[in-house]
Design an enzyme around this catalytic site. Structure first.
Site, PDB file in Angstrom:
ATOM      1  CG  HIS A  44      -0.076   0.013   2.514  1.00 14.81           C
ATOM      2  ND1 HIS A  44       0.287  -1.142   3.183  1.00 14.81           N
ATOM      3  CD2 HIS A  44       0.505   1.035   3.200  1.00 14.81           C
ATOM      4  CE1 HIS A  44       1.038  -0.822   4.224  1.00 14.81           C
ATOM      5  NE2 HIS A  44       1.187   0.493   4.259  1.00 14.81           N
ATOM      6  CG  HIS A 131       8.066   4.931   0.169  1.00 13.38           C
ATOM      7  ND1 HIS A 131       7.927   6.074   0.933  1.00 13.38           N
ATOM      8  CD2 HIS A 131       8.023   3.900   1.048  1.00 13.38           C
ATOM      9  CE1 HIS A 131       7.836   5.746   2.207  1.00 13.38           C
ATOM     10  NE2 HIS A 131       7.883   4.434   2.307  1.00 13.38           N
TER      11      HIS A 131
END
Ligand code: 2AM
Length: 204
Positions: A44, A131
């Site tokens: 995620h 990220h």
């Protein structure tokens, strides 16, 4: 009062979670146990880690955020390339990069503002660096072995998807890995929803 360990994140469509998993299979084989790999279904993009928050605080945050995010447009994210934190000499966190339009930063600012209004600490001063963490290096890993394996890893463009909303997740830490449970879906502006949610993995 019981506390819930929580964070706000963007879900990654399962087809792209699989794509990341496929692209990093060789690296996993090389590095094996020197890295704690994130399970594909747990991949995620974290926008804000909240830590331990009482349930009423989370409910209030979901309500406030739901109202604000419902006014912001959908946007597209591209997953591409690979990097490490804090630096290639001493990699601790391995990640897949995220190419995002300014809309992502706008969403993040709204998240921070809502959290701050409810007394949740602002993010540290370091700039937001979107990220997807794919692995965390164990203390016992050999830096030289890591560097050699990571140098040749260039997954390129992995795919793109339309972000329709955020999720408030609960995190339960377990010896076999964290369990993430969605507590709330926080959609972006519904009138901008596309006909279909397009996902384009590169290998499709
Ligand atoms: P990251 O590893 O991608 O930076 C749930 O734990 C998520 O919250 C993780 O994916 C992690 O994102 C993020 N996070 C940020 N700060 C954290 C912290 N201090 N402790 C645990 N997780 C944190």
């Amino acid at each position: 009062m019981s506390m819930i360990r929580a964070f706000i994140a963007l879900e990654i469509p399962p087809v792209l979670q699989d794509e990341i998993s496929r692209a990093s299979a060789g690296l996993k084989q090389k590095l094996g146990d020197s890295v704690r790999w994130v399970a594909p279904h747990n991949l995620h993009l974290t926008l804000k880690f909240l830590g331990d928050v009482p349930r009423p605080g989370l409910d209030a945050l979901a309500l406030a955020l739901g109202a604000e995010l419902g006014r912001l447009p959908l946007f597209e994210l591209t997953l591409a390339e690979f990097g490490v934190f804090p630096n290639p000499k001493r990699p601790r966190v391995l990640w897949v990069g995220v190419q995002a339009p300014p809309a992502l930063e706008q969403v993040r600012r709204v998240v921070e503002a809502c959290a701050a209004r409810l007394g949740l600490a602002p993010e540290e001063k370091k700039p937001f660096s979107p990220h997807l963490t794919i692995g965390r290096v164990r203390e016992t890993a050999s830096p030289a072995g890591l560097q050699a394996a990571l140098q040749g890893f260039h997954p390129g463009r992995l795919g793109a998807f339309t972000v329709e909303g955020l999720r408030l997740f609960r995190s339960d830490l377990r010896p076999q890995g964290p369990i993430y449970t969605s507590l709330a879906l926080l959609p972006l502006a519904r009138e901008n929803f596309p006909e279909t949610n397009e996902v384009t993995p590169e290998s499709a």
